[in-house]
Design an enzyme around this catalytic site. Structure first.
Site, PDB file in Angstrom:
ATOM      1  N   GLU A 105       0.807  -1.196  -0.183  1.00 39.14           N
ATOM      2  CA  GLU A 105       0.211  -0.095  -0.005  1.00 39.14           C
ATOM      3  C   GLU A 105       0.803   1.391  -0.091  1.00 39.14           C
ATOM      4  O   GLU A 105       0.589   2.234  -0.646  1.00 39.14           O
ATOM      5  CB  GLU A 105      -0.888  -0.193   1.299  1.00 39.14           C
TER       6      GLU A 105
ATOM      7  N   CYS B 251     -12.699   2.160 -14.811  1.00 43.63           N
ATOM      8  CA  CYS B 251     -13.284   3.359 -14.863  1.00 43.63           C
ATOM      9  C   CYS B 251     -11.705   4.422 -14.761  1.00 43.63           C
ATOM     10  O   CYS B 251     -11.567   5.274 -13.918  1.00 43.63           O
ATOM     11  CB  CYS B 251     -13.975   3.794 -13.269  1.00 43.63           C
TER      12      CYS B 251
ATOM     13  N   CYS C 164     -24.871   4.923 -13.228  1.00 46.00           N
ATOM     14  CA  CYS C 164     -23.918   5.845 -13.045  1.00 46.00           C
ATOM     15  C   CYS C 164     -24.588   7.151 -13.527  1.00 46.00           C
ATOM     16  O   CYS C 164     -24.833   7.162 -14.879  1.00 46.00           O
ATOM     17  CB  CYS C 164     -22.638   5.277 -13.720  1.00 46.00           C
TER      18      CYS C 164
END
Length: 351
Positions: free
Chosen positions: A36, A188, A204
Site C-alpha cells: 500500500e 473507470c 452511474c
C-alpha cells in the site's frame, strides 16, 4: 446487472478482478502494508518488481527494522517519492517494539500512513470493514454520483467520504476494497473509461449524462515553475563517481546524488565546499529534466576529473560507476540513476 452497488462490484470482481498480485499470496499485514505504501501515487505494474525485490531482502518487519537506511533507499531507487521509504523504515522500527496494529486508528498513528491507506491495510490484511478513498476510488465515486465540484476542495472530499461509506458493505471487506480499486484502475480509467464493461454503469450518473470525460472535476493547474541548476559529474582516475548525501528531508531526501550548484557562477564555490580539487577542464555532458509535483528541474550536467591527491579529502562518497549502473549500493534518485545508466560507465571525454 442489478442489485446494490457492492453486490454488483463483488460479482464483477470474482470474474475480472486482480487475484494474483504478489502481496495477496500470502496476504499478511506486513506485505499488505508495504504494498500500500508503494502503491501511493504509483501504478501496480511499476510496483510489482520493486515489491518482490523488497520482500526478498526484507521478508518481515524485524528484517526491515534492523536494516540501515541506505539499504532501504537503495531498493527504493527509481520508485520515487522517497519520503515513503523513510517513513516505512521508521514505522517498521516502531512496530518492531510495539507490535503490529489491527485498527485503522493504530495504523494511522504510524508515519506515512494516511486515513485511506490505514483503512486499506485493515480491510485487506484483517478482512474487516474499513472505508477507503484513494485516487481510483475517488474517480469511481465522482462519476457514479456525478460530483461536479473540484475534487481537491475540502467540501468535495467530505462528500466523497460519505459516498464511500455508503457503498462499503459490512462483509467481504478484503475483496470489496480490492474490487473498487481494480474498477478504477482497469475500467473507470482517467482518460478512457470502459463504460461498456462497467458493472455499475446502469445507475452511474456520469454515464447517463454523457459526462464521463468531464468528471471528476479538477482545478485548472498553473504552469510549474522551472528551476535551473548544474549537476556536477566528478570522476577520479579509477572509474569512480563522487556522490553526496542529500539532507534527510526535502527533494531526494537521504539519497546519494551528484552535487548540485544553483548557478554556473556558483560551481567553483560548490567545489570548494566539497573539498574537490579538479584536474582538467569542465566538459558538457548534456541536460537532465525532471518534473516534480510543484516544479520542473532543468539541469546542465558538467563533468570533470578530480586530482588523485584530493580524492581522500572530498566531503562525500566515491562509488564505482560500473556498480552504480548495475547494482547501486546506495539509494539514488530515479533521474540520476537514469543518467548514470545512459552514460553506461563511459569515461569523461567519451561519448
Amino acid at each position: 446487472m442489478t442489485g446494490p452497488f457492492a453486490e454488483r462490484l463483488l460479482a464483477w470482481f470474482d470474474d475480472h478482478g486482480r487475484h494474483d498480485l504478489p502481496w495477496q499470496h500470502p496476504r499478511t499485514p506486513y506485505r499488505v502494508w508495504v504494498s500500500e505504501i508503494m502503491l501511493q501515487q504509483t501504478q501496480v505494474a511499476t510496483v510489482i518488481p520493486y515489491f518482490e525485490r523488497f520482500m526478498a531482502r526484507f521478508p518481515d518487519i524485524d528484517a526491515l527494522a534492523a536494516a540501515e537506511a541506505d539499504d532501504v533507499l537503495s531498493l527504493w531507487s527509481g520508485l520515487g517519492y522517497y519520503a515513503r521509504a523513510r517513513n516505512l523504515h521508521a514505522a517498521a522500527r516502531t512496530m518492531a517494539e510495539t507490535g503490529v496494529p489491527e485498527t485503522v486508528e493504530g495504523w494511522g498513528d504510524l508515519p506515512g500512513v494516511g486515513p485511506s491507506t490505514a483503512a486499506a491495510i485493515v480491510a485487506q490484511a484483517f478482512d474487516r470493514r474499513a472505508v477507503i478513498l484513494d485516487g481510483n476510488v475517488k474517480r469511481v465515486l465522482a462519476r457514479h454520483a456525478a460530483v461536479d465540484t473540484p475534487q481537491e476542495a475540502a467540501a468535495t472530499q467530505r462528500v466523497l467520504w460519505v459516498l464511500a461509506d455508503e457503498r462499503t458493505p459490512g462483509d467481504s471487506a478484503a475483496d470489496y476494497t480490492q474490487a473498487i480499486m481494480d474498477l478504477g484502475a482497469t475500467v473507470c480509467r482517467r482518460g478512457t473509461p470502459r463504460c461498456d464493461v462497467c458493472p455499475v454503469r446502469d445507475d452511474c450518473r456520469a454515464h447517463r449524462q454523457g459526462r464521463e470525460q468531464e468528471l471528476p472535476v479538477r482545478r485548472r493547474r498553473k504552469p510549474k515553475p522551472v528551476r535551473e541548476r548544474v549537476l556536477l559529474w566528478l570522476e577520479d582516475g579509477d572509474g569512480r563517481l563522487f556522490l553526496e548525501k542529500r539532507p534527510p528531508s526535502g527533494i531526494w531526501g537521504g539519497l546519494a546524488c551528484l552535487p548540485v550548484s544553483e548557478t554556473p557562477d556558483a560551481v567553483d564555490r560548490r567545489m570548494a565546499e566539497l573539498g574537490v580539487k579538479p584536474a582538467g577542464d569542465w566538459q558538457a555532458l548534456g541536460q537532465l529534466r525532471h518534473v516534480f509535483s510543484h516544479f520542473e528541474l532543468a539541469a546542465e550536467v558538467w563533468g570533470r576529473q578530480v586530482a588523485p591527491a584530493a580524492v581522500a579529502e572530498c566531503h562525500g562518497e566515491w562509488h564505482a560507476v560500473e556498480q552504480l549502473v548495475h547494482e547501486p549500493p546506495v539509494g539514488l534518485p530515479a533521474p540520476i540513476q537514469r543518467l548514470i545508466r545512459e552514460r553506461g560507465g563511459a569515461a569523461l571525454g567519451q561519448s
